[in-house]
Enzyme design. Structure first.
Site, mmCIF file in Angstrom:
data_model
loop_
_atom_site.group_PDB
_atom_site.id
_atom_site.type_symbol
_atom_site.label_atom_id
_atom_site.label_comp_id
_atom_site.label_asym_id
_atom_site.label_seq_id
_atom_site.Cartn_x
_atom_site.Cartn_y
_atom_site.Cartn_z
ATOM 1 N N HIS A 156 0.258 -1.160 -0.274
ATOM 2 C CA HIS A 156 -0.066 -0.309 -0.144
ATOM 3 C C HIS A 156 1.108 1.286 0.616
ATOM 4 C CE1 HIS A 156 -2.710 3.097 1.411
ATOM 5 N NE2 HIS A 156 -3.883 2.329 1.104
ATOM 6 N N ASP A 182 -11.892 1.886 -1.538
ATOM 7 C CA ASP A 182 -10.355 2.239 -0.586
ATOM 8 C C ASP A 182 -11.361 3.790 0.586
ATOM 9 O OD1 ASP A 182 -7.899 3.261 0.318
ATOM 10 O OD2 ASP A 182 -7.678 5.437 -1.359
HETATM 11 C C1 1DF Z 1 -5.228 8.794 2.023
HETATM 12 C C2 1DF Z 1 -5.698 7.691 0.610
HETATM 13 C C3 1DF Z 1 -5.150 8.440 2.851
HETATM 14 C C4 1DF Z 1 -5.366 6.058 0.620
HETATM 15 C C5 1DF Z 1 -4.336 7.446 2.794
HETATM 16 O O1 1DF Z 1 -4.403 6.288 4.079
HETATM 17 C C6 1DF Z 1 -4.630 6.266 1.649
HETATM 18 C C7 1DF Z 1 -5.644 10.208 0.987
HETATM 19 C C8 1DF Z 1 -4.223 7.387 4.945
HETATM 20 O O2 1DF Z 1 -6.609 10.684 0.306
HETATM 21 O O3 1DF Z 1 -5.169 11.074 1.911
HETATM 22 O O4 1DF Z 1 -4.704 4.922 2.607
HETATM 23 N N1 1DF Z 1 -4.958 5.733 -0.447
HETATM 24 O O5 1DF Z 1 -5.004 4.556 -0.698
HETATM 25 O O6 1DF Z 1 -5.522 6.180 -2.060
HETATM 26 MN MN MN Z 2 -5.493 2.984 0.683
#
Ligand code: 1DF
Ligand code: MN
Length: 347
Positions: free
Chosen positions: A184, A310
Site C-alpha cells: 500500500h 479505499d
Molecule cells: C489517502 C488515500 C489516505 C489513500 C490514505 O491512507 C490512503 C488520502 C492514509 O486521500 O490522503 O490509503 N489511498 O489509498 O488512496
Molecule cells: Mn488506501
C-alpha cells in the site's frame, strides 16, 4: 442502493482502511512531539488527525468505527464485504519494539472485529518491517492463528526499501505461507518528499503513487522475484501507474543491463513486465475510471484485477454505480467484484 438484490455477484472491496484507537492516540502524540523525521507523515496525519475541516473530522470518525457506522456505510453503497487493512503508514513510523507491539495488538483487534461480522469483514495482517524476524513471526501468527488473509506494508519504512535484504524474512514467510503481500502507498520517503510537500502533492494526489511505484521497481530490478519466484504482491490504484509504463521500463531496463552501467540493476531471469504480469495483482482503489481499469485488465489479465473502494478516504456512492457499469461480461463482472478476491486472498 440495493445491497444483494438484482445482482449475481457480491461486492468485495479490497483496500479498506481502519485504525485502532490506540494507534490513533500514538499518531496524535507523535505529531505533537514532532520528532519522527517524516515530513510526509506530518502533513498526512497532521491533516486527518487534527484539522477541523469537515473532510478530516468525518474521516477521523469513520476510520475508527468498526461496527454500526461502517456497516451502514457499506449497506448504503452496496458493499458486501471489506478486506480491512491498518491505514497508512501503519506502525512503520515507530521504533521497533513499539511497532511490533502495536502491530500485534491491531491484528488481535482486527480478528475480533472479523469474528463479530464474519460475513462482512476480512483482513490483512499489519507488521513492523523495522524488525523483520519478528514481523515474519507475526505474519505467521496472524495467518495461521487469527485467520487473516495476507499481510500489508505501507511502502518505505523510515526511508528504507524492501529490496534491502534486511527485509527478506518478510518475503520468505509470505511465499512459504502462500499469502499475498499488499504494498500500500505511503507518503514519499524523507529523502524524496520535499518537492512534493511544498505543493501538497505528497499524498494520494501523486506522492503515494510515485513512492510506491518506485518501491516496486526497486524490488523488481534488484532480483527479489528471482529469489522468491512464488511471491504474490497486490498493488492498489490500478498498479500505481506501472502498467502504463511496461513497454518503456522493459526497453530501458534491457539497455541498462546490456551496458552494465550500474551494479544496482542486475540481469534478471525475465523482463520487468513479466514479473508485473505474473507475481502481481491489482486493485482499483481510488481509480473508479473505466479507461484505466480496462487498460489494466487487458494488459495484466481479467483474473488479476479486483475491485476496491479505499473506504473511508474515497467513499462515493456514484463510483460504485460506475463500476457496475464497466463494459464487462457477467462472468468478468463477477470476477472483478467477487471471485478474483476470493481466489487471491482465499476468502
Ligand atoms: C489517502 C488515500 C489516505 C489513500 C490514505 O491512507 C490512503 C488520502 C492514509 O486521500 O490522503 O490509503 N489511498 O489509498 O488512496
Ligand atoms: Mn488506501
Amino acid at each position: 442502493m440495493s445491497t444483494t438484490h438484482h445482482r449475481d455477484y457480491k461486492r468485495i472491496a479490497t483496500e479498506e482502511g481502519w485504525i485502532t484507537k490506540e494507534l490513533m492516540d500514538r499518531y496524535l502524540a507523535l505529531l505533537e512531539r514532532g520528532d519522527h523525521g517524516d515530513p510526509g507523515f506530518q502533513n498526512l496525519w497532521g491533516f486527518f488527525g487534527t484539522s477541523q475541516s469537515p473532510r478530516a473530522r468525518g474521516l477521523f470518525e469513520r476510520i475508527q468505527d468498526m461496527d454500526a457506522r461502517r456497516l451502514a456505510d457499506m449497506d448504503a453503497t452496496g458493499i458486501d464485504m471489506q478486506l480491512l487493512m491498518l491505514t497508512s503508514p501503519g506502525v512503520q513510523v515507530f521504533e521497533s519494539a513499539d511497532a511490533c507491539a502495536l502491530a500485534s495488538s491491531s491484528n488481535d483487534q482486527l480478528a475480533e472485529t472479523i469474528a463479530r461480522h464474519p460475513h462482512r469483514f476480512s483482513g490483512l495482517a499489519a507488521f513492523a518491517p523495522q524488525a523483520p524476524e519478528a514481523a515474519a513471526v507475526e505474519i505467521e501468527r496472524s495467518v495461521n492463528r487469527l485467520g487473516l488473509k495476507g499481510a500489508l506494508v505501507n511502502s518505505h519504512t523510515q526511508g528504507r526499501y524492501m529490496d534491502d535484504e534486511f527485509f527478506w524474512p518478510i518475503f520468505e514467510v509470505c511465499e512459504a505461507l502462500d499469502v499475498p503481500l499488499y504494498i500500500h502507498p505511503n507518503t514519499p520517503s524523507p529523502q524524496m518528499v520535499e518537492p512534493f510537500l511544498s505543493r501538497c502533492l505528497d499524498a494520494a494526489i501523486f506522492g503515494f503513487q510515485a513512492e510506491t511505484g518506485l518501491h516496486v521497481l526497486r524490488l523488481i530490478v534488484s532480483g527479489v522475484f528471482d529469489r522468491f519466484p512464488k511471491l504474490k504482491i497486490v498493488l492498489g490504484h490500478c498498479g500505481e501507474g506501472l502498467p502504463f509504463w511496461l513497454y518503456r521500463i522493459d526497453f530501458m531496463h534491457a539497455g541498462i543491463v546490456r551496458s552494465g552501467r550500474s551494479e544496482g540493476a542486475k540481469p534478471l531471469k525475465r523482463k520487468p513486465s513479466d514479473y508485473l504480469r505474473e507475481n502481481f495483482f491489482y486493485t482499483t482503489s481510488g481509480m473508479a475510471w473505466e479507461p484505466a481499469i480496462t487498460f489494466v485488465q487487458q494488459q495484466m489479465g481479467y483474473d488479476r484485477v479486483m475491485y476496491a473502494m479505499d473506504y473511508p478516504y474515497q467513499f462515493e456512492a456514484d463510483e460504485v454505480k460506475a463500476m457496475d457499469a464497466l463494459p464487462l461480461s457477467p462472468e468478468q463482472k463477477k470476477m472483478f467484484f467477487q471471485t478474483n478476491a476470493e481466489r487471491i486472498f482465499r476468502l
